[in-house]
Scaffold this active site. Structure first.
Site, PDB file in Angstrom:
ATOM      1  CD  GLU A 187     116.976  -9.721 -34.720  1.00  0.00           C
ATOM      2  OE1 GLU A 187     117.490  -9.501 -35.834  1.00  0.00           O
ATOM      3  OE2 GLU A 187     117.045  -8.905 -33.780  1.00  0.00           O
ATOM      4  CE1 TYR A 244     122.135  -9.368 -36.267  1.00  0.00           C
ATOM      5  CE2 TYR A 244     120.222 -10.457 -37.225  1.00  0.00           C
ATOM      6  CZ  TYR A 244     120.770  -9.455 -36.447  1.00  0.00           C
ATOM      7  OH  TYR A 244     119.955  -8.563 -35.840  1.00  0.00           O
ATOM      8  CG  ASP A 273     123.721  -5.807 -38.158  1.00  0.00           C
ATOM      9  OD1 ASP A 273     124.722  -5.374 -37.565  1.00  0.00           O
ATOM     10  OD2 ASP A 273     122.694  -5.141 -38.331  1.00  0.00           O
TER      11      ASP A 273
END
Length: 341
Positions: free
Chosen positions: A42, A123, A141
DNA sequence: CAACCGTGGGG
DNA sequence: TCCCCAAGGTT
């Protein structure tokens, strides 16, 4: 309420058949996701394409299979391995985060605690909570913004529309399979509900999409107009001494922060003299595009006649091009061609 | 909150 | 060539 249920069901059904196979993703029925790998992927994927991330992810997990391994790594090694991926604050925060997590004995499980860690924002905290810990957090996102803006035909331009899109996305988030749902939304946005030419004809949500019904899907989400990028210029010095070249570590914060670089000036707010005395001659020009400006750098080559004023000499054969940020790779290419010739 | 922070690929 | 943009975060 019934609408959101239909959307989640159709999306998950589509995901089970068409979801992408990715190195950091656990295939259906493959067991629980490793929080370390979810987190690492991520961070790498922030504002960065899947294609660009793949090889970096493989290399990092090969070098450092666990968060404890990464926490024990040397800063310069991690920065060199991150070189080329961009947004180098991510790498600095990555290490800081790894060391906090390692000392704590593992990643926290709540979104709130995750978001308190360096480099983890709204996020990423939601993504880790949903994907690694199966919590029904809403992941928003750029993909989700686009999908939701189209489903509900939101015509407010970004970033003003963000709160509205988050609220709408929350209403869509199911209690079941939140991790798969989050990844399904992003896969849909990346492959079907694309920015330019959305493939509405094969979209599993076509019947639920207001923008498609109105014929404006491809125009959403709207965005505030962007300001033009200014041009900047500066000088970069490739200083030779013996069989070595002069390299320096850039200041920890700001442009290319913490990265190895050839000494330069005039383009990054620093106005420094050459790194030493030499008969400098221009050997070329390097152009580079940053997020908020265009750059042109004059490349100067010279043999030092005295001590270096900053940086340290690195033997030519020991210089690792891959350990330099993109801009400095270009400088290296120009200098190397000249030196070899 | 708007500015800052990389890079490469695609239309 | 140019513009857009990609699983954002920090200040």
């Amino acid at each position: 309420m019934r609408d959101s249920k239909v959307i989640a069901e159709r999306l998950l059904e589509w995901y089970d058949r068409h979801g992408r196979v990715l190195p950091w993703r656990v295939p259906p029925g493959g067991g629980a996701a490793d929080p370390y790998r979810v987190w690492l992927s991520e961070i790498m994927l922030q504002q960065t394409t899947v294609a660009a991330v793949k090889s970096y992810f493989e290399r990092f997990t090969g070098l450092w299979p666990t968060v404890d391994d990464l926490a024990a790594a040397e800063d310069a090694h991690v920065m060199a391995e991150w070189a080329g991926l961009g947004y180098y604050a991510r790498a600095r925060n990555l290490l800081a985060c790894a060391r906090i997590v390692s000392k704590a004995g593992g990643f926290p499980r709540t979104r709130e605690a995750l978001q308190a860690l360096p480099g983890i924002g709204p996020y990423t905290s939601a993504a880790i909570a949903a994907i690694a810990y199966d919590q029904p957090e809403t992941v928003v996102d750029g993909n989700v913004e686009r999908v939701v803006a189209r489903l509900h035909a939101v015509e407010t331009p970004l970033p003003a529309a963000k709160p509205e899109l988050v609220a709408l996305a929350q209403k869509l988030t199911p209690q079941a399979r939140p991790g798969d749902y989050a990844q399904a939304m992003m896969d849909l946005g990346a492959t079907i509900c694309a920015p330019r030419n959305p493939a509405c004809g094969i979209c599993p949500l076509i019947d639920e999409c207001d923008a498609h019904r109105l014929g404006i899907a491809a125009t959403l989400p709207r965005k505030a107009p962007k300001t033009a990028k200014p041009n900047r210029s500066g000088i970069v010095w490739v200083a030779r001494q013996g069989d070595g070249l002069l390299l320096e570590e850039r200041p920890a914060k700001g442009l290319l922060g913490g990265m190895l670089a050839f000494p330069s000036a005039g383009w990054d707010g620093r106005d420094l003299p050459p790194p030493g005395q030499a008969d400098w001659r221009e050997i070329g020009e390097v152009r580079h595009v940053f997020t908020h400006f265009n750059l042109s750098l004059q490349v100067m080559l010279g043999e030092l006649t005295g001590p270096a004023q900053r940086g340290h000499l690195v033997p030519l054969r020991q210089i690792d091009r891959d350990g330099l940020p993109g801009l400095m790779r270009k400088v290296w290419d120009v200098a190397h061609a000249e030196i070899v010739a």
